[in-house]
Design a protein around this motif. Structure first.
Motif, PDB file in Angstrom:
ATOM      1  N   ASN A 192       0.801  -1.228   0.000  1.00  0.00           N
ATOM      2  CA  ASN A 192       0.000   0.000   0.000  1.00  0.00           C
ATOM      3  C   ASN A 192       0.832   1.275   0.000  1.00  0.00           C
ATOM      4  OD1 ASN A 192      -2.452  -1.256  -0.126  1.00  0.00           O
ATOM      5  ND2 ASN A 192      -2.970  -0.991   2.017  1.00  0.00           N
ATOM      6  N   LEU A 193       2.099   1.180  -0.385  1.00  0.00           N
ATOM      7  CA  LEU A 193       2.957   2.367  -0.380  1.00  0.00           C
ATOM      8  C   LEU A 193       2.467   3.441  -1.344  1.00  0.00           C
ATOM      9  CD1 LEU A 193       6.606   0.991  -0.073  1.00  0.00           C
ATOM     10  CD2 LEU A 193       5.160   2.029   1.677  1.00  0.00           C
ATOM     11  N   THR A 194       1.771   3.044  -2.388  1.00  0.00           N
ATOM     12  CA  THR A 194       1.236   4.045  -3.317  1.00  0.00           C
ATOM     13  C   THR A 194       0.215   4.921  -2.612  1.00  0.00           C
ATOM     14  OG1 THR A 194       1.655   2.644  -5.239  1.00  0.00           O
ATOM     15  CG2 THR A 194       0.006   4.387  -5.499  1.00  0.00           C
ATOM     16  N   TYR A 195      -0.582   4.334  -1.711  1.00  0.00           N
ATOM     17  CA  TYR A 195      -1.511   5.135  -0.923  1.00  0.00           C
ATOM     18  C   TYR A 195      -0.760   6.122  -0.035  1.00  0.00           C
ATOM     19  CZ  TYR A 195      -5.313   1.998  -2.262  1.00  0.00           C
ATOM     20  OH  TYR A 195      -6.243   1.283  -2.964  1.00  0.00           O
ATOM     21  N   LYS A 196       0.373   5.682   0.495  1.00  0.00           N
ATOM     22  CA  LYS A 196       1.170   6.556   1.357  1.00  0.00           C
ATOM     23  C   LYS A 196       1.736   7.723   0.543  1.00  0.00           C
ATOM     24  CE  LYS A 196       3.101   4.497   4.855  1.00  0.00           C
ATOM     25  NZ  LYS A 196       4.011   3.728   5.756  1.00  0.00           N
ATOM     26  N   THR A 197       2.139   7.446  -0.676  1.00  0.00           N
ATOM     27  CA  THR A 197       2.631   8.505  -1.558  1.00  0.00           C
ATOM     28  C   THR A 197       1.534   9.521  -1.861  1.00  0.00           C
ATOM     29  OG1 THR A 197       4.230   7.015  -2.587  1.00  0.00           O
ATOM     30  CG2 THR A 197       3.664   9.009  -3.812  1.00  0.00           C
ATOM     31  N   MET A 198       0.347   9.023  -2.173  1.00  0.00           N
ATOM     32  CA  MET A 198      -0.764   9.932  -2.453  1.00  0.00           C
ATOM     33  C   MET A 198      -1.154  10.741  -1.215  1.00  0.00           C
ATOM     34  SD  MET A 198      -1.412   9.804  -5.633  1.00  0.00           S
ATOM     35  CE  MET A 198       0.321   9.460  -5.963  1.00  0.00           C
ATOM     36  N   MET A 199      -0.992  10.145  -0.021  1.00  0.00           N
ATOM     37  CA  MET A 199      -1.235  10.887   1.211  1.00  0.00           C
ATOM     38  C   MET A 199      -0.246  12.046   1.318  1.00  0.00           C
ATOM     39  SD  MET A 199      -1.207   9.600   5.215  1.00  0.00           S
ATOM     40  CE  MET A 199       0.436   8.892   5.151  1.00  0.00           C
ATOM     41  N   ALA A 200       1.020  11.774   1.028  1.00  0.00           N
ATOM     42  CA  ALA A 200       2.039  12.822   1.083  1.00  0.00           C
ATOM     43  C   ALA A 200       1.722  13.937   0.088  1.00  0.00           C
ATOM     44  CB  ALA A 200       3.413  12.227   0.783  1.00  0.00           C
ATOM     45  N   ALA A 211       4.911  25.404   0.079  1.00  0.00           N
ATOM     46  CA  ALA A 211       6.213  24.745  -0.036  1.00  0.00           C
ATOM     47  C   ALA A 211       6.612  24.677  -1.506  1.00  0.00           C
ATOM     48  CB  ALA A 211       6.156  23.351   0.566  1.00  0.00           C
ATOM     49  N   LYS A 212       7.845  25.012  -1.799  1.00  0.00           N
ATOM     50  CA  LYS A 212       8.278  25.085  -3.198  1.00  0.00           C
ATOM     51  C   LYS A 212       8.628  23.706  -3.771  1.00  0.00           C
ATOM     52  CE  LYS A 212      10.180  29.693  -2.363  1.00  0.00           C
ATOM     53  NZ  LYS A 212      11.434  30.501  -2.296  1.00  0.00           N
ATOM     54  N   PHE A 213       9.266  22.871  -2.942  1.00  0.00           N
ATOM     55  CA  PHE A 213       9.706  21.567  -3.428  1.00  0.00           C
ATOM     56  C   PHE A 213       9.352  20.471  -2.426  1.00  0.00           C
ATOM     57  CE2 PHE A 213      12.289  24.656  -5.627  1.00  0.00           C
ATOM     58  CZ  PHE A 213      12.268  24.195  -6.934  1.00  0.00           C
ATOM     59  N   VAL A 214       9.270  19.256  -2.940  1.00  0.00           N
ATOM     60  CA  VAL A 214       8.877  18.093  -2.139  1.00  0.00           C
ATOM     61  C   VAL A 214       9.927  17.003  -2.315  1.00  0.00           C
ATOM     62  CG1 VAL A 214       7.159  16.275  -1.843  1.00  0.00           C
ATOM     63  CG2 VAL A 214       6.421  18.623  -2.351  1.00  0.00           C
ATOM     64  N   PHE A 215      10.343  16.419  -1.201  1.00  0.00           N
ATOM     65  CA  PHE A 215      11.323  15.333  -1.225  1.00  0.00           C
ATOM     66  C   PHE A 215      10.737  14.139  -0.491  1.00  0.00           C
ATOM     67  CE2 PHE A 215      15.029  13.212   0.853  1.00  0.00           C
ATOM     68  CZ  PHE A 215      15.663  12.764  -0.294  1.00  0.00           C
ATOM     69  N   LYS A 216      10.775  12.971  -1.125  1.00  0.00           N
ATOM     70  CA  LYS A 216      10.276  11.738  -0.517  1.00  0.00           C
ATOM     71  C   LYS A 216      11.443  10.800  -0.253  1.00  0.00           C
ATOM     72  CE  LYS A 216       9.034   7.312  -0.506  1.00  0.00           C
ATOM     73  NZ  LYS A 216       9.783   6.099  -0.879  1.00  0.00           N
ATOM     74  N   LEU A 304       3.674  -0.696  -6.645  1.00  0.00           N
ATOM     75  CA  LEU A 304       5.039  -0.183  -6.515  1.00  0.00           C
ATOM     76  C   LEU A 304       4.999   1.331  -6.692  1.00  0.00           C
ATOM     77  CD1 LEU A 304       6.990  -2.936  -8.494  1.00  0.00           C
ATOM     78  CD2 LEU A 304       6.652  -2.742  -6.012  1.00  0.00           C
ATOM     79  N   GLU A 305       5.155   2.069  -5.600  1.00  0.00           N
ATOM     80  CA  GLU A 305       4.862   3.501  -5.622  1.00  0.00           C
ATOM     81  C   GLU A 305       5.771   4.293  -6.547  1.00  0.00           C
ATOM     82  OE1 GLU A 305       6.354   6.431  -4.205  1.00  0.00           O
ATOM     83  OE2 GLU A 305       8.204   5.489  -3.549  1.00  0.00           O
ATOM     84  N   ASP A 306       7.058   3.947  -6.620  1.00  0.00           N
ATOM     85  CA  ASP A 306       7.938   4.721  -7.490  1.00  0.00           C
ATOM     86  C   ASP A 306       7.622   4.473  -8.963  1.00  0.00           C
ATOM     87  OD1 ASP A 306       8.901   2.125  -7.269  1.00  0.00           O
ATOM     88  OD2 ASP A 306      10.842   2.696  -6.443  1.00  0.00           O
ATOM     89  N   VAL A 307       7.206   3.248  -9.278  1.00  0.00           N
ATOM     90  CA  VAL A 307       6.779   2.955 -10.650  1.00  0.00           C
ATOM     91  C   VAL A 307       5.462   3.682 -10.944  1.00  0.00           C
ATOM     92  CG1 VAL A 307       6.026   1.151 -12.255  1.00  0.00           C
ATOM     93  CG2 VAL A 307       7.961   0.734 -10.724  1.00  0.00           C
TER      94      VAL A 307
END
Length: 364
Positions: A192-200, A211-216, A304-307
């Motif tokens: 479920n990491l893709t859900y975590k990415t969408m939460m971020a 915020a100008k930039f985002v880093f994961k 796969l969240e990065d994909v």
């Protein structure tokens, strides 16, 4: 019931003084019980086998529950669907909505403390409930530049939900001290990491739009913040339409069931990915984050969240931008390398090692 069994039952009945008619009735009743018992055993066995063999097919995400005991019961049995019956389509119409509810929501993380203050960067760190030691090590080391979320760099640790009430309470107490955790009610699993990415991304565009930039990144990564800020300054125009990091422009799905990154043909029916920037650390602008979040509504879920981010990037017509210094491995430690301008991220750095690296100075 066979003849020898029948004879045996009749013999017992005869010795007990039971008539032949009653003996036959007893035999008939026994036969019926026997047949129904066998039938029930067969049915239960088949149903159990079916459930076990298909359990991994059912991984529906957890939605908000109004009562904690209901939530716990659901969490205990829920798993996310990683194998679908039909191949995953490349596009859809409003099929992926991130409609989870905040369990922990720290609105102060992007608070501006004076009229001239700006937020140059917000950092999202993926973690799990049990990794308090990792979080504390990061707070003591490369996050000290955030001044506890009051500087021009802000951060947050990201979590989903778990069924263990004791672990949940520990995290809630930790958050009361640091006020740096964001948590939603989807099940916190690797799938479920893709859900975590969408939460971020949702948090960045709704609660931290300035915020100008985002880093994961992840909670086992060394991050060279001064080096990262220099990269952002150098690549700020490119990152308006790109995601940068340890990017790979060619990659194939892992079809081996034993692989951590396994993807079935049904979940990804193509021979290659559109590349990806390793989830161990990537950076982009809030503009790109906004566009990814919007287009994701029409991009079917992929675990796969990065994909998945790369799939969205391709649909947007943006690009993956490889940046030197981002590593999805751990280069050999040299304090001058780790604290210089040529290394931005290093992966698989446990808490003790992280603190040791931080406390070692470059003598050259």
């Amino acid at each position: 019931m066979d003849c020898s069994c029948s004879t045996f039952v009749i013999g017992i009945c005869f010795r007990c003084g039971i008539s032949a008619d009653k003996s036959r009735t007893a035999i008939s009743l026994c036969a019926k019980v026997f047949i129904w018992t066998v039938f029930c055993v067969v049915v239960v066995t088949l149903v159990s086998a079916y459930i076990i063999s298909h359990l991994q097919m059912y991984l529906p995400s957890l939605h908000s529950a109004t009562r904690s005991n209901v939530r716990d019961m659901i969490l205990e049995i829920q798993v996310r669907n990683t194998t679908v019956l039909t191949p995953r389509p490349d596009a859809c119409e409003a099929c992926f909505s991130h409609n989870f509810k905040y369990v922990i929501d720290n609105n102060v993380m992007c608070k501006l403390y004076n009229d001239s203050q700006e937020i140059d960067l917000i950092i999202f760190i993926f973690t799990t409930h049990q990794h308090q030691q990792e979080r504390n090590a990061i707070r003591q080391t490369w996050l000290n530049c955030t001044n506890k979320n009051k500087a021009n760099i802000r951060y947050s640790f990201l979590l989903g939900e778990v069924p263990d009430e004791n672990i949940r309470k520990l995290v809630e107490e930790e958050n009361k001290i640091h006020n740096d955790i964001i948590k939603e009610d989807f099940v916190d699993t690797y799938q479920n990491l893709t859900y975590k990415t969408m939460m971020a991304f949702k948090y960045a565009i709704t609660k931290c739009p300035h915020a100008k930039f985002v880093f994961k990144t992840d909670d086992d990564v060394w991050v060279n913040i001064p080096g990262l800020l220099k990269v952002i300054q150098r690549e700020k125009m490119t990152l308006q339409t790109a995601v940068g990091g340890a990017c790979f422009h060619g990659a194939n799905p892992h079809r081996n069931l034993d692989s951590k990154w396994y993807a079935s043909f049904q979940s990804y029916p193509h021979d290659s990915y559109p590349g990806f920037c390793s989830g161990t650390g990537y950076v982009t602008s809030n503009n790109v984050v906004n566009k990814i979040f919007e287009i994701s509504k029409n991009v079917p879920f992929f675990h796969l969240e990065d994909v998945y981010v790369a799939i969205c990037i391709r649909k947007l017509g943006y690009r993956l931008h490889k940046i030197a210094g981002f590593n999805n491995i751990r280069p050999s430690f040299d304090p001058c390398l780790y604290k210089g301008d040529n290394l931005i991220t290093s992966h698989e750095v446990p808490p003790e090692m992280l603190i040791s690296y931080w406390n070692t100075t470059c003598t050259r």
